[in-house]
Design a protein around this motif. Sequence first.
Motif, PDB file in Angstrom:
ATOM      1  N   ILE A 103       0.798  -1.142  -0.044  1.00  0.00           N
ATOM      2  CA  ILE A 103       0.011  -0.057   0.287  1.00  0.00           C
ATOM      3  C   ILE A 103       1.003   1.289   0.087  1.00  0.00           C
ATOM      4  CG2 ILE A 103      -1.732   1.378   1.472  1.00  0.00           C
ATOM      5  CD1 ILE A 103      -2.739  -1.437   2.217  1.00  0.00           C
ATOM      6  N   PHE A 104       0.563   2.139  -1.054  1.00  0.00           N
ATOM      7  CA  PHE A 104       1.243   3.409  -0.858  1.00  0.00           C
ATOM      8  C   PHE A 104       0.647   4.226   0.400  1.00  0.00           C
ATOM      9  CE2 PHE A 104       1.463   8.061  -1.768  1.00  0.00           C
ATOM     10  CZ  PHE A 104       2.505   8.051  -1.937  1.00  0.00           C
ATOM     11  N   HIS A 105       1.801   4.728   0.826  1.00  0.00           N
ATOM     12  CA  HIS A 105       1.456   5.647   2.120  1.00  0.00           C
ATOM     13  C   HIS A 105       2.459   6.673   2.247  1.00  0.00           C
ATOM     14  CE1 HIS A 105       4.355   2.820   3.987  1.00  0.00           C
ATOM     15  NE2 HIS A 105       4.469   3.659   4.739  1.00  0.00           N
ATOM     16  N   SER A 111       3.133  10.924  11.372  1.00  0.00           N
ATOM     17  CA  SER A 111       3.280  11.989  12.171  1.00  0.00           C
ATOM     18  C   SER A 111       2.032  12.882  12.413  1.00  0.00           C
ATOM     19  CB  SER A 111       4.447  13.054  11.604  1.00  0.00           C
ATOM     20  OG  SER A 111       3.836  13.390  10.076  1.00  0.00           O
ATOM     21  N   SER A 112       0.893  12.757  11.516  1.00  0.00           N
ATOM     22  CA  SER A 112      -0.229  13.223  11.692  1.00  0.00           C
ATOM     23  C   SER A 112      -1.477  12.682  12.513  1.00  0.00           C
ATOM     24  CB  SER A 112      -1.001  13.641  10.324  1.00  0.00           C
ATOM     25  OG  SER A 112      -1.418  12.122   9.753  1.00  0.00           O
ATOM     26  N   LEU A 113      -1.117  11.278  12.949  1.00  0.00           N
ATOM     27  CA  LEU A 113      -1.864  10.495  13.904  1.00  0.00           C
ATOM     28  C   LEU A 113      -1.316  10.877  15.263  1.00  0.00           C
ATOM     29  CD1 LEU A 113      -1.433   6.963  12.529  1.00  0.00           C
ATOM     30  CD2 LEU A 113      -3.388   8.444  12.343  1.00  0.00           C
ATOM     31  N   ASP A 170      -2.388  -0.657   6.549  1.00  0.00           N
ATOM     32  CA  ASP A 170      -3.845  -0.649   6.016  1.00  0.00           C
ATOM     33  C   ASP A 170      -4.755   0.112   7.260  1.00  0.00           C
ATOM     34  OD1 ASP A 170      -3.184  -2.437   4.033  1.00  0.00           O
ATOM     35  OD2 ASP A 170      -4.150  -4.260   5.118  1.00  0.00           O
ATOM     36  N   LEU A 171      -4.347  -0.085   8.365  1.00  0.00           N
ATOM     37  CA  LEU A 171      -5.087   0.813   9.495  1.00  0.00           C
ATOM     38  C   LEU A 171      -4.702   2.060   9.445  1.00  0.00           C
ATOM     39  CD1 LEU A 171      -5.036  -1.864  12.307  1.00  0.00           C
ATOM     40  CD2 LEU A 171      -7.092  -1.393  11.237  1.00  0.00           C
ATOM     41  N   LYS A 177      -7.803   8.186   5.694  1.00  0.00           N
ATOM     42  CA  LYS A 177      -8.924   8.580   4.632  1.00  0.00           C
ATOM     43  C   LYS A 177      -9.955   8.797   5.541  1.00  0.00           C
ATOM     44  CE  LYS A 177      -7.395   5.501   1.010  1.00  0.00           C
ATOM     45  NZ  LYS A 177      -7.476   4.377   0.228  1.00  0.00           N
ATOM     46  N   GLU A 178     -10.359   8.582   6.618  1.00  0.00           N
ATOM     47  CA  GLU A 178     -11.436   8.560   7.235  1.00  0.00           C
ATOM     48  C   GLU A 178     -11.457   9.817   7.718  1.00  0.00           C
ATOM     49  OE1 GLU A 178     -12.542   6.866  11.402  1.00  0.00           O
ATOM     50  OE2 GLU A 178     -13.538   5.399  10.221  1.00  0.00           O
ATOM     51  N   TYR A 179     -10.164  10.345   8.470  1.00  0.00           N
ATOM     52  CA  TYR A 179      -9.843  11.544   9.094  1.00  0.00           C
ATOM     53  C   TYR A 179      -9.985  12.663   7.854  1.00  0.00           C
ATOM     54  CZ  TYR A 179      -7.459  15.327  11.311  1.00  0.00           C
ATOM     55  OH  TYR A 179      -7.148  16.637  12.102  1.00  0.00           O
TER      56      TYR A 179
END
Length: 182
Positions: A103-105, A111-113, A170-171, A177-179
């Motif tokens: 998965i590309f991330h 750092s944004s979490l 994944d999480l 995406k949800e944020y």
Amino acid sequence: MNWSDEELIAGCKRKSAKHEEVFFKRYYGYVMGICLSYAKDRDLAQEIVNDSFLKFFSSIKSFEEFQSVKSWLRRITVNTAIDFYRKNKRFQDQLAIEDQVDIFHEVGALSSLAFEDLMRLIHQLPADHRLVFNLYEVEGYSHREIAEKMKITESSSRVYLARAKARLRDLVQFHLKEYAGR
């Protein structure tokens, strides 16, 4: 009481209830923080905290003054978490892990979490994967050491770590995406 660690240890070696109470209160947050990274929920973490302090106080006679109190207490706590995992392994629910997907991330995604968000995501991992992840990535154990502690093979340790990292990717991706959708 404003006792130094040395005074607390000396009192604990004498089985002074007051010294043990002050030591417990001083290091409770530290030990709970470690336990929360290993346990599925706060109740299980509390059990590990209690067992860790019991082991600490029962083995205090072997503590040497040249040792770091925090590192000795951390080692006892991590080993207690591993013991707890092994003892309760057959009762734990295991989540099905999907095949590993690349998965590309974003580089700065983590750092944004917030710390709490990251801990919540880590707690969504199956217990064995979470334990290997913490032992390898947080505590710095080698796969050989993890295999010995958990009574698994080194290759299983590597697989659990790879699966934990894939699941976390994944999480994190889903969380971001949800944020972003809010």
